[in-house]
Scaffold this motif. Structure first.
Motif, mmCIF file in Angstrom:
data_model
loop_
_atom_site.group_PDB
_atom_site.id
_atom_site.type_symbol
_atom_site.label_atom_id
_atom_site.label_comp_id
_atom_site.label_asym_id
_atom_site.label_seq_id
_atom_site.Cartn_x
_atom_site.Cartn_y
_atom_site.Cartn_z
ATOM 1 N N ARG A 81 0.855 -1.193 0.000
ATOM 2 C CA ARG A 81 0.000 0.000 0.000
ATOM 3 C C ARG A 81 0.889 1.239 0.000
ATOM 4 N NH1 ARG A 81 -0.199 2.127 5.247
ATOM 5 N NH2 ARG A 81 0.354 0.675 6.928
ATOM 6 N N PRO A 82 0.351 2.394 -0.405
ATOM 7 C CA PRO A 82 1.169 3.606 -0.507
ATOM 8 C C PRO A 82 1.737 4.049 0.844
ATOM 9 C CG PRO A 82 -0.864 3.870 -1.745
ATOM 10 C CD PRO A 82 -1.020 2.615 -0.941
ATOM 11 N N ILE A 83 3.057 4.251 0.887
ATOM 12 C CA ILE A 83 3.707 4.762 2.109
ATOM 13 C C ILE A 83 4.838 5.739 1.778
ATOM 14 C CG2 ILE A 83 3.167 2.699 3.491
ATOM 15 C CD1 ILE A 83 6.086 1.819 3.067
ATOM 16 N N ILE A 84 5.119 5.947 0.485
ATOM 17 C CA ILE A 84 6.309 6.709 0.092
ATOM 18 C C ILE A 84 6.181 8.203 0.367
ATOM 19 C CG2 ILE A 84 7.614 7.507 -1.936
ATOM 20 C CD1 ILE A 84 7.574 4.732 -3.003
ATOM 21 N N SER A 85 4.988 8.753 0.184
ATOM 22 C CA SER A 85 4.824 10.202 0.281
ATOM 23 C C SER A 85 5.293 10.739 1.629
ATOM 24 C CB SER A 85 3.358 10.578 0.048
ATOM 25 O OG SER A 85 3.185 11.973 0.084
ATOM 26 N N ALA A 86 4.977 10.012 2.706
ATOM 27 C CA ALA A 86 5.357 10.475 4.046
ATOM 28 C C ALA A 86 6.868 10.528 4.218
ATOM 29 C CB ALA A 86 4.742 9.567 5.108
ATOM 30 N N PHE A 87 7.607 9.664 3.511
ATOM 31 C CA PHE A 87 9.069 9.723 3.580
ATOM 32 C C PHE A 87 9.570 11.084 3.101
ATOM 33 C CE2 PHE A 87 8.990 4.894 2.718
ATOM 34 C CZ PHE A 87 8.885 4.618 4.072
ATOM 35 N N HIS A 88 9.014 11.559 1.989
ATOM 36 C CA HIS A 88 9.463 12.841 1.434
ATOM 37 C C HIS A 88 9.042 14.010 2.328
ATOM 38 C CE1 HIS A 88 10.950 11.258 -2.437
ATOM 39 N NE2 HIS A 88 10.069 10.308 -2.204
ATOM 40 N N GLY A 89 7.892 13.868 2.990
ATOM 41 C CA GLY A 89 7.514 14.890 3.955
ATOM 42 C C GLY A 89 8.482 14.929 5.127
ATOM 43 N N THR A 90 8.972 13.748 5.531
ATOM 44 C CA THR A 90 9.942 13.681 6.612
ATOM 45 C C THR A 90 11.263 14.332 6.217
ATOM 46 O OG1 THR A 90 8.921 11.615 7.344
ATOM 47 C CG2 THR A 90 11.108 12.107 8.210
ATOM 48 N N TRP A 91 11.651 14.218 4.943
ATOM 49 C CA TRP A 91 12.851 14.902 4.466
ATOM 50 C C TRP A 91 12.709 16.413 4.678
ATOM 51 C CZ3 TRP A 91 14.514 18.679 1.188
ATOM 52 C CH2 TRP A 91 15.857 18.658 0.806
ATOM 53 N N SER A 92 11.533 16.944 4.363
ATOM 54 C CA SER A 92 11.298 18.382 4.556
ATOM 55 C C SER A 92 11.389 18.756 6.026
ATOM 56 C CB SER A 92 9.926 18.768 3.995
ATOM 57 O OG SER A 92 9.854 18.519 2.609
ATOM 58 N N LEU A 93 10.873 17.889 6.905
ATOM 59 C CA LEU A 93 10.965 18.154 8.345
ATOM 60 C C LEU A 93 12.424 18.149 8.802
ATOM 61 C CD1 LEU A 93 8.008 16.047 9.795
ATOM 62 C CD2 LEU A 93 8.099 18.517 9.393
ATOM 63 N N GLY A 94 13.218 17.236 8.225
ATOM 64 C CA GLY A 94 14.640 17.220 8.550
ATOM 65 C C GLY A 94 15.326 18.512 8.139
ATOM 66 N N GLY A 95 14.977 19.012 6.946
ATOM 67 C CA GLY A 95 15.543 20.280 6.500
ATOM 68 C C GLY A 95 15.163 21.430 7.416
ATOM 69 N N ALA A 96 13.894 21.449 7.853
ATOM 70 C CA ALA A 96 13.454 22.489 8.771
ATOM 71 C C ALA A 96 14.185 22.386 10.108
ATOM 72 C CB ALA A 96 11.947 22.390 8.990
ATOM 73 N N ALA A 97 14.421 21.140 10.554
ATOM 74 C CA ALA A 97 15.149 20.947 11.813
ATOM 75 C C ALA A 97 16.579 21.454 11.699
ATOM 76 C CB ALA A 97 15.143 19.465 12.199
ATOM 77 N N GLY A 98 17.212 21.226 10.541
ATOM 78 C CA GLY A 98 18.563 21.729 10.327
ATOM 79 C C GLY A 98 18.619 23.240 10.361
ATOM 80 N N GLY A 99 17.632 23.872 9.739
ATOM 81 C CA GLY A 99 17.572 25.332 9.763
ATOM 82 C C GLY A 99 17.338 25.868 11.162
ATOM 83 N N ALA A 100 16.421 25.214 11.898
ATOM 84 C CA ALA A 100 16.123 25.660 13.257
ATOM 85 C C ALA A 100 17.329 25.463 14.179
ATOM 86 C CB ALA A 100 14.916 24.895 13.799
ATOM 87 N N LEU A 101 18.033 24.346 13.992
ATOM 88 C CA LEU A 101 19.220 24.077 14.814
ATOM 89 C C LEU A 101 20.298 25.130 14.569
ATOM 90 C CD1 LEU A 101 20.429 22.070 16.834
ATOM 91 C CD2 LEU A 101 21.329 20.778 14.889
ATOM 92 N N THR A 102 20.486 25.494 13.296
ATOM 93 C CA THR A 102 21.473 26.523 12.971
ATOM 94 C C THR A 102 21.076 27.872 13.560
ATOM 95 O OG1 THR A 102 22.015 25.382 10.913
ATOM 96 C CG2 THR A 102 22.675 27.691 11.086
#
Length: 401
Positions: free
Chosen positions: A130-151
């Motif tokens: 069943r479809p599960i891939i889309s959430a992976f790409h959303g998690t990538w965006s969250l990781g990017g936001a976390a990197g920006g917030a950490l900086t």
């Protein structure tokens, strides 16, 4: 493959996408400090970013055959830690020349990880059934936001941004290891690198090329929003400088939200209808952006922001649907996924320069017609290819659903 292994692998892929996004977020947020330290200026900084993209693009094409030969699990084990460790090079670069060379190495690490983790994600989805891939790409965006917030937090606390990048290059590779241990223990059998895809395989290169065109169109349209949404608000709509960045923020929030929640949508609608709606919604969103200057003074900004939100909603599902379609073909996916990824990445690579040239020659309003047309091309190119690929889906083990 039992259900427990599939769930563990899903957690692992979430971790890979988050950590990859975190590395990119730390790098992007640290660029102003790097620019100040080495006194680069816009031209040299732009060339560094171009070199990173070129390194990633080349390594993607190399990583595909490696995935087919050794499995995505094996390449993830190497590529994940490598992509974080090579951040150490740009972080410690003492001159522009050194930075230029090390930027290529950094790009190579990013490209290998991109192909490996996306290949493993389609294998995990194939096991789930069943479809599960889309959430992976959303998690990538969250990781990017976390990197920006950490900086941002580190800078506010008075910490050295260079030390933050060095620390990330040392620590993050070790964070990949527990995730890598959870990847699928028995990867699907791949044909050897010397064998062609079976004659009856749905994964023919003509269909891969169509998917590549759809990926290119989607990425260029996405890149147009990333690079030009705020500038459109400021230059065309004459919004306040403090409010202009909200145009991109609205686009980004809409895209990330739909990616995190998009899998049930695809499960309900199917991949063909999803890619059709993605192209239509994104095209309509860009149309609202283009007509926004014609609206009244009180409606211009509302019209444009609504358009950017709809563009984000539509473009959010493009990459997950395309990657899932490649995985559903049931053949080796490394080479095909690498080509599709490279097509898409090239859209992000050439988009900013092409739109800048069009904006300089005519106007930004005219330049944004191109991503609007390409948003429509997502549906026109993606629909027939996905329809052909999903006619003969790969068998899914019953015990993994």
């Amino acid at each position: 493959m039992n259900k427990r292994d599939a769930k563990r692998a899903r957690i692992a892929v979430f971790s890979f996408f988050f950590l990859s996004g975190l590395v990119m977020g730390l790098w992007a947020a640290g660029l102003p400090s790097l620019n100040d330290r080495l006194e680069l200026g816009p031209a040299r900084l732009g060339s560094v970013l171009l070199l990173i993209s070129c390194g990633a693009l080349v390594s993607m094409l190399v990583a595909g055959p490696l995935v087919d030969k050794w499995s995505s699990r094996a390449v993830c084990w190497v590529g994940g830690p490598l992509s974080a460790a090579v951040l150490l090079g740009p972080a410690l670069a003492s001159s522009y020349l050194a930075l230029a060379v090390l930027a290529v190495v950094f790009g190579i690490g990013l490209g290998v990880t991109e192909v490996a983790m996306n290949s493993h994600s389609v294998e995990v989805e194939r096991v789930y059934g069943r479809p599960i891939i889309s959430a992976f790409h959303g998690t990538w965006s969250l990781g990017g936001a976390a990197g920006g917030a950490l900086t941002a937090g580190a800078l506010k606390a008075g910490l050295d941004p260079q030390a933050l990048l060095v620390g990330a290059a040392i620590v993050v590779p070790f964070l990949y290891v527990p995730a890598a241990r959870l990847l699928l223990p028995d990867p699907p059998q791949h044909v050897t690198g010397d064998e062609a895809a079976p004659e009856g395989s749905p994964l023919r290169w003509g269909l891969v090329a169509l998917l590549g065109v759809a990926a290119f169109a989607g990425h260029l349209s996405e890149g147009a929003a990333i690079d030009w949404a705020a500038l459109h608000a400021r230059w065309v709509l004459h919004t306040d400088p403090a409010a202009a960045p909200l145009a991109y923020t609205i686009f980004s929030v809409a895209m990330t939200t739909v990616r995190l929640l998009g899998d049930p949508i695809r499960a309900r609608l199917g991949s063909v209808r999803t890619i059709q709606l993605a192209g239509l919604v994104a095209t309509f969103g860009y149309a609202l952006v283009l007509v926004a200057p014609l609206a009244g003074d009180g409606l211009q900004v509302v019209c444009a922001w609504t358009g950017w939100a709809l563009a984000g909603v539509g473009l959010a599902t493009v990459v997950p649907v395309i990657f899932s379609a490649v995985g559903a073909a049931g053949s080796r996916v490394g080479r095909a996924l690498a080509l599709v990824t490279a097509f898409g990445y090239s859209g992000l690579l050439v988009g900013p320069a092409l739109l800048g040239f069009l904006a300089q020659t005519w106007s930004l309003e005219v330049a944004l017609i191109l991503p609007a047309l390409l948003a429509a091309a997502v549906a026109l190119a993606g629909t027939p290819a996905i329809r052909a690929l999903i006619r003969t889906p790969a068998p899914v083990p019953a015990d993994s659903r």
